[in-house]
Design a protein around this motif. Structure first.
Motif: not given
Length: 475
Positions: A225-242
């Motif tokens: 299993p991969e363990t690296l966090h890969m959020h690049r595809a969703s970076e535009t939604n981070v501010a809205e999520l927060e």
């Protein structure tokens, strides 16, 4: 506790975090993967030491017997030179593309270049194949990072202990394989004929065994299993999520910093990290010098202060050491580290190893059963202390940086450690050759000089573990 709502659905690192939150009990499956990969990276490093003396002799490059150790040192060093040149590169790639691809590349490289080393017919072919093996052998730094991420925090010490245990056992089982299976046509003529491939290439069989194991690890690593966090595809939604949740999750904050592509060179200003790496380099230099010297000392003639062991005798000693090391790390180390802490364990291991190493020149004066008993006892204790020491430094190193910098941090440590280890075999081989020529010296005659030099390095490393040099990050 991190909120489940702040996880990214398709992020492999988030999936591992969710799995760890829900898991109850010991993570056997993930730790078994760590064991297999760590063993794969360790086996080829020192498997050549029991037979390198005879391999160099067969290359006919040394003009006299006392010079064999000098040339053997260059073969051992070529691996570390290659790894030192590329470790940071592989660490940065592991932080960008994930741990799993780097593990796959590293395991497959062992299959190719370790096989080529076994087929070496000249000194320079042996140097080249070991150098390329080192260039692509990126496993140790990556698997240390992986071990600190694939399980919950309470298991970090155990996971890193498994890395160093598997590595330590590999550094012992590897030479055991080399000792038992090198020159098989001479040792086992009833199994290998005079016309066989193993007669033409007497050092191919131990390399082949390790390469076959590495191929099996390469295949099994596809299920890692991969363990690296890969959020690049969703970076535009981070501010809205927060904004909608009113929450700044620690994982998201970490990966936002990562998305800004913080330079790996910023780690050079992290003194808790850098001081730990420097101490690690000192002890790594001593460790690889010891590994080279022990095998050369054991197979050299008694008239030069050696033990007159065969490569098979060396293999037996190292196999017994591997069993003792396994029992110590699995049964004793986790509780000792929990009670004393990684830094105290490192210091105690260094202190105790000094008198143990001092006994080696006098062990050569024994014979028969007493000789074998003394060598085995000293080897078991010394190797257990060495792995306990390195495990403590692994823990301190990974605690000095956040997750998104661990790949680069371990890449830096591997680069620095590989550079220091590159000097180990070459320096140890040259020192050993010189010591064999001064058997009647008044001060530190013969091999007493060699083991005294090893103790000096240990003492320097011990001093560096104290303030004001070594710092720890407050957490």
């Amino acid at each position: 506790m991190k909120q489940a709502t702040s996880r990214f659905e398709n992020c492999p690192g988030c999936k591992i975090d969710r799995l760890n939150e829900d898991r109850i009990g010991f993570p056997y499956k993930h730790l078994s993967y760590i064991w297999l990969v760590s063993l794969c990276t360790a086996l080829p490093i020192s498997s050549l030491y029991p037979y390198i003396y005879f391999m160099i002799r067969d290359f006919h490059i040394a003009s006299q017997e006392e010079d064999i150790g000098y040339y053997a040192g260059f073969v051992g060093s070529s691996f570390m030179v290659g790894r030192g040149l590329t470790s940071l590169f592989w660490g940065v790639l592991a932080d960008r593309y994930g741990r799993k691809p780097i593990i796959l590349i590293g395991t497959f490289s062992v299959v190719i270049f370790n096989t080529l080393f076994g087929l070496s017919s000249t000194f320079w072919m042996a140097i080249a194949s070991r150098f390329l093996l080192g260039c692509f052998n990126s496993l140790l730094g990556t698997i240390r990072t992986y071990a600190s991420e694939v399980c919950r925090e309470e298991y970090h010490a155990l996971a890193l202990s498994i890395v160093s245990t598997s590595r330590g056992i590999g550094l012992i089982i590897g030479p055991a394989i080399g000792g038992f299976f090198a020159q098989p046509a001479e040792k086992y003529p009833h199994l290998f004929s005079e016309n066989s491939l193993f007669r033409r290439f007497p050092y191919f069989l131990p390399c082949l065994i390790i390469s076959v194991y590495s191929l099996a690890v390469f295949i099994s690593s596809w299920w890692l299993p991969e363990t690296l966090h890969m959020h690049r595809a969703s970076e535009t939604n981070v501010a809205e999520l927060e904004a909608s949740e009113g929450l700044l999750d620690e994982n998201e904050n970490t990966n936002r910093v990562k998305a800004e592509e913080v330079s790996s060179f910023a780690l050079l200003k992290n003194w808790p990290l850098m001081s730990t790496i420097i101490v690690y380099c000192v002890f790594s230099l001593q460790e690889t010098a010891y590994t080279e010297i022990f095998s050369l000392w054991a197979v050299s003639d008694k008239r030069y202060g050696g033990l007159s062991f065969s490569s098979q005798d060396v293999g037996v000693v190292l196999a017994i050491s591997g069993l003792g090391l396994l029992l110590f790390q699995l049964l004793l180390y986790p509780s000792i580290e929990k009670r004393l802490g990684p830094l105290t364990v490192t210091r105690l291991s260094a202190v105790i190893s000094i008198p143990i190493l001092s006994t080696y020149p006098y062990i050569a004066m024994l014979s028969g059963f007493a000789l074998h008993l003394a060598v085995n006892c000293a080897s078991v204790i010394r190797n257990a202390l060495s792995v306990a020491l390195v495990t403590g430094l692994f823990i301190l190193l990974n605690n000095a940086v956040p997750q998104h910098q661990r790949g680069a941090a371990n890449g830096i440590s591997m680069t620095a450690m590989s550079v220091s280890k590159a000097f180990g075999p070459a320096g140890a081989g040259a020192l050993f050759s010189w010591a064999q020529k001064r058997q009647v010296a008044v001060i530190l005659p013969g091999d007493q000089l060699v083991f005294f030099a090893l103790n000096v390095i240990v003492f320097i490393g011990l001093l560096l573990t104290f303030k004001p040099f070594m710092a720890q990050l407050d957490r």
